[in-house]
Every structure is written in C-alpha cells, then in structure tokens.
Design an enzyme around this catalytic site. Sequence first.
Site, PDB file in Angstrom:
ATOM      1  N   ASP A 167       0.799  -1.223   0.000  1.00 17.88           N
ATOM      2  CA  ASP A 167       0.000   0.000   0.000  1.00 17.88           C
ATOM      3  C   ASP A 167       0.835   1.277   0.000  1.00 17.88           C
ATOM      4  O   ASP A 167       0.275   2.376   0.069  1.00 17.88           O
ATOM      5  CB  ASP A 167      -0.948   0.009   1.200  1.00 17.88           C
ATOM      6  N   CYS A 222      -7.791  -0.710   8.304  1.00 17.09           N
ATOM      7  CA  CYS A 222      -6.398  -0.429   7.957  1.00 17.09           C
ATOM      8  C   CYS A 222      -6.317   0.909   7.229  1.00 17.09           C
ATOM      9  O   CYS A 222      -6.327   0.942   6.004  1.00 17.09           O
ATOM     10  CB  CYS A 222      -5.826  -1.554   7.096  1.00 17.09           C
ATOM     11  N   PHE A 228      -1.797 -11.103  19.868  1.00 12.86           N
ATOM     12  CA  PHE A 228      -1.952  -9.976  18.943  1.00 12.86           C
ATOM     13  C   PHE A 228      -1.537 -10.467  17.568  1.00 12.86           C
ATOM     14  O   PHE A 228      -0.486 -11.068  17.378  1.00 12.86           O
ATOM     15  CB  PHE A 228      -1.203  -8.722  19.388  1.00 12.86           C
ATOM     16  N   GLN A 256       0.095  -8.919   3.152  1.00 12.95           N
ATOM     17  CA  GLN A 256      -1.202  -9.562   3.352  1.00 12.95           C
ATOM     18  C   GLN A 256      -1.088 -11.043   2.997  1.00 12.95           C
ATOM     19  O   GLN A 256      -0.240 -11.736   3.527  1.00 12.95           O
ATOM     20  CB  GLN A 256      -2.288  -8.839   2.548  1.00 12.95           C
ATOM     21  N   HIS A 294      -0.250 -12.989   9.991  1.00 14.60           N
ATOM     22  CA  HIS A 294      -1.462 -12.805   9.184  1.00 14.60           C
ATOM     23  C   HIS A 294      -1.277 -13.406   7.796  1.00 14.60           C
ATOM     24  O   HIS A 294      -0.196 -13.356   7.222  1.00 14.60           O
ATOM     25  CB  HIS A 294      -1.777 -11.313   9.033  1.00 14.60           C
TER      26      HIS A 294
END
Length: 743
Positions: A13, A137, A592, A602, A666
């Site tokens: 991003d 996000c 977390f 991602q 993730h």
Amino acid sequence: MSERKRVTCTVCDVACQLTADVHEGQVIRVGPSDNPLLKDNICMKGASARKLYARPERLTTPLRRVGERGEHRWEEVSWDTALDDIAERLATVIDRHGPEAFAVASSNWNTANENGLGRRFMNLLGSPNYISGVSMCMGNTSAVNRMTYGWFPFPDILNSDCIVLFGHNPRRHSWTPIYNWIRQAQERGAKVIVLDPRVSSNADRADIHLQLRAGTDTAMTLGWLNVIIEEQLYDKRFVRDWTVGFEDLAERVREYPVSRVAEITGVDPETIRAAARMYARARAATIPWTPVTDKQVSSTSAIRCHAILRAICGHLDVPGGEILWGFNPNVIPEEEIENHDALSQAQRDKQLGADTHPVYTHRGMAPLEGPLERVWGQRYANIVMGNYMANPTAVFRAMETGDPYPVKALFTLGNNVVMSYPNQQRIVRAMHNQDLIVTHELFMTPTAALSDYVLPGDTFLERPNLHDGFRWIPRLQVSEQAVEPPEGCRGVFDFWTGLAGRMGLAEQFPWRSVEELIDHRLTPTGKTFAEYCAQHDCEFTVPQYRSYRKTGFATPSGKVELRSSVLEGLGFDPLPYHRALATSPEFPLLAFVGVREDPYFQTGQRQLTQFRRLAPLPRAFLHPDDATAHGVDSGSWIEVSTEHGSMTVQVDVRSDMLVGHVRLPHGWWFPELMDDVSDGAASTHNDGMIVGDEPHQLDHEQGLPHFCGIPCRLAALDGPPAHIAATASADYATAPAVTPVAS
C-alpha cells in the site's frame, strides 16, 4: 532494444516509484527510482515482482465454474462470454432482490488504476454495499480523523523532532519510505517513542520504549493526556481559539490518572510521564498512522486520542507535525468519478452496518459534507477509500443469513476476501450462499476457488497509472506501462467499463481507455498523461501551513472537536474511553495478530520459492517463560485457541516478547495445496480463524474486530499438520525456528 520505464509498485500500500528495464518486450529488472529523492524506496517485494508475475501458476484465461462451488472444476471462456453472463446474472439478482443485494470488496492499491470506476458503477446501479480491507487499515482512521478536525493529516516525519510509533514497526522491507524517513530524522536528532509489547527493531532504537499490554493503547493515550493537561503542557492559545470541548475532555482524562493507566498497561508510571512530556514538549512531533490502533475494541477512541494529542500539543498543520493537505488542485479527485450523488438517500439508508456501526458509512460521514464543502470545496472526501463504506461484518452476515436483507452477488477485486477479515468461518458459509461471485485476480486463491468466475488481472508493470496518494499523500506520481499484459489478462478499467456497457450505463462511462480517463483527471494541469509523464516523476503540492486560520476546520463547529458533535449525534460517547476484552482462566494469554513477514504483503507473494525460504512457515512468537510453561520450544507446533476458533502455528521462542503474550502472523496459506486442499490450508493457519465478530468483540462506533489483545490459550501438538509434508516448506517443518525476517 532496451528501455527504462518509471513504474509505481502496487505490491503493498506504500506505492513506491521504481524503474523497470525492458528488453524485447520483457521486464528484465525492477530497480530503484532514478530520482535521488526516491532512490532508497525499494524492498524485496518490489524488486522481485517481475519473478512473481512470471510464475507459471499465474492466471491468463477467464475461468467459469462448472462443478460445485469449491470443487476446482473450471472451463476456460472468453472475456466477452464471461462479461455477458456476469451482466445477465447480476441483473437477475438486482431484479429479484434490489441493487443492495450486490456487494463489492476491493483494495484500490492492488487494482491501482480503478480511478473511482467501481464506486461509480455501484452508485449508478444503486448499491451502497462496498467493503474493503481499509475498513480496518487506514481508511477507517481517515474517517475518525475527519470527525475530529475535518481531514486525515499526513505526518511530516523528515522534519519532526519526536516520532511516536504505536505498535507500528516500519522496516527496510516493509513500509520502506517511512522506515527511511524515521532513520533520517533520527540522524538529525529526532527522538523516537515506541509503544509495543515486543522489543521490535524500532523499539530497540527508540529513546523510550513502553512495553505495554496488547490492546491497551487507548488507556495509554488517555494517561498521556492526563499528564499533559495536568502539567499544562498543551498549546493554550490553540486550545482557546480553535477547539471545543476542552473542559469535558479534561474531566474525562481525570478518570485515567497515571497510576491507573500503569495498572492497565503494565508500564512504569514514570516512563508514561516521561513519554508524554517528550511528545508534548517537542517543537514538532508526529504520530504516524499505525495499523495497530485500527484493530481494537476501543479503536475509535484510540484514533481520536491520537488526533487530540496532535491538536492540543500544537503539532497539527505545522512543519514537522501532521499536515492537513486537502485535495490536490492538479487533479480531478476520484470522488467526482465515483459520483456519490447518484446514490439516493433511500439506498444510502440501506447501507449494511450503518445503523449499528456508522462511523465510516454514508450515515457517519453525512454531517461532514457541508463543512467539507465550506473548507475544501468538495462534498465528498473518500480519503484512502475509507469513507462511505458498508461494514464488512454486516455484509457477510447478510450474505449468510439474509438479515436484514439478502446479499446474493459479490465481486471481489484484488482482495482475498476469505482471508482478509475476521470470522473466516462465516465468510466461507456466506460465499456458499451466493448466486454470483466474481473474482478479479492474478492467482488462484481461497477466495477465487469459491467463485463462479475468475478473471485474470494485470499488474503494475503492464498498465499506465497516475497515483494520487489516495487523497492523503500530497503527490501525483506517474507509472508508465512497461510491457503488455499476457494475452487474456485485463485490468479493472476493462472490467468495469465492459460491465457498464452491458448494464445500460455506457453513456456514464465515456472513456475509451484508461489513458483517456487519466487525461480527464489531469484536466486542471492542461496536460495529457503523456505530456505530464514527460515532465514529472513525482509532483508534490506546496503545503499551506495553518490553513485553518483562513477557513476554519471542516467540522460542524469549524474547530477541532475534542468533544465530537458527530459521534454524539450518532448516539455514541463524544469523548474517548478505554475498553478491553477480559482474560479468564480458560484463556489466560493475550494474542496480537496481523504482524507481517517482510517477504509478504497480506496474503500475497507466497508463490515465490525465494521468499518461502526466508519465511517458510506460520510462526508464533513466545517469551521463554511462556514456552517453558507450555512445554514447547522453537520448532514445536501448537494450536492457538480463542473463544471463536483455532489456528495452528510453529513456535519461535524469543526473549523480545512480553510475558503472557503470543504474536501471530497474518495471511498464511499454501498456494501449492490448492489442488488438494480446497483452501490451501487457510482454515488451519490464517488468523481470521481465531478473530471473532460478535458484538462484544467489536469496536462500538466502527464495528471493527479486536486483533490486539485477544484472550487465548495454547496447546502443544505432536508435530506439524500432515499437509505440511506436501508443501514447499516441508524441510522447515520440524527444524528449530530460524531468526525470521518478521519483526
């Protein structure tokens, strides 16, 4: 003949400008920008992009499902055949259930040159149900910031004297430009404060590290505000002239004395005071955006506290602080292309989630339309594509259950939906309840595998683009088309315009090519895209510091709303507060999740063998004391369970972890298993399996899931799951964990 093209990377991003060396129609190298200001902004993902896009697994032909959903039975069809059938089936869904039964999930930094066409298509059809990963996000952050002072400010890190990182850990190969700015600022003498349960790489170089319990960010910021107000370290003139609600705020923060905050966060009281003073006393300071405060049950309050700290300490819209840039005058904003006025109020009222969690929906943004037009000259500001969205949890619930109405068609573009949101179990059930799913992708993914159509997309090397900084970063950055896409691959421009013509909307999509659309957006410059490329690499606008002195802030009061009139009008507490999920003997640890490994962004890039060697397996970080208590060591396999579900990971014992905490990755799946395991083992290893989305697990105002500080427990396993033996990571399955690229 060889040539060099300037390209804007969309692997993540951040959108770094790179160069692509082309020989005989092939990209032979992706390298750093030739611009001396941008040359250091390149990471391993961008440099390796050409190898990823050349993988034999890349999709190059539209696929239509011929078996049961998820069976991996496909037939190849032409684009025209696919679009004809998609349009016909979408029209049937709309005729039966209304346009609100159509939802879209997209991430614009992956699709890149959409230029607002997706939202335009939806608004003209009458669907309010657009969702995106930016709902948790940065996009949601922009909406909350707007409720406080009317815009989402951008941090001037290079000129800052104090930089505060709330769990954010920019590194050489992750958020690279931000990493570079922080290091340059430190070399100049800037102080760095890090708040993180881990001794991260930035914490190791910080002047102050507050090793707080996961999920207690809001309590910490309220404690800072208590110190700053009690010791009168705030900008008194600014507070007097440009804020509303200061006395109410002061009363609220008195509920959070440092002694109480120390008990909540686990951080020494004097360290809390020292950090608050360092930030408040700095000539100019920044709290750069962080993905951590975006994902907590008190996320709205945490983001609001950041905004309040900037404002009352005099760090808002000043050199070295956080700058309110507004719209770029050199480009027609995407909001005009999106055409939100085309969506009727009746359809806006149907936007899913707006009744319960309205912050970033049309309902939440409506009170800011008039103030925005007064200050910035536009009624809509879809900053980071994060305003005017439906709530993803509400959309998936409607897809699964039909409550409050059925959603029966889902388009997903550059967005691996199954793995990108909480409650992965519900998402899969919801997708099995659809009449039409269309995925625009580069590779077969767990989401694509459940689709009716999988359409092969293009990449940043294969299309022209003008990056406008998402209306947040004040820049226009060119991206030239380096090579042609493989035959059969098309971009989102072709997708949306092709569908629009088949749905009777051709006149509303008059642009014949993406270049023509960019030419239109560049009308304020008087230049075509080709002419603009010939003159610019990256053009920044000139900041107008303290512009609010002429216009006021784009809030209902025209001032910084420490007490939010918008939140109060929506029925919520107008002041920030701390909230957390409680631990229990059944779930004694705190997880977390969402931390990224450097080779991956991602759920992507796992097709590259060289990256799998660097980060081969999903790994959980544990403190040695917790590892000993559970009888595990580095290389052991464990099941991590919450009240919602479980995931399986390998252990990495690390002394930089806080006792009682588990760090989880993730986006883990194994693309090579897609032929044998329908979801590539995503249901075994992805964090969406343990993150719930029941009401008590969500932020009240935004409906955000809680990723930071989830009560959990661990159970040791005898070894890796059986499917690991069939993966490219099999050699690492029983080996002790190496020092990973993650941090």
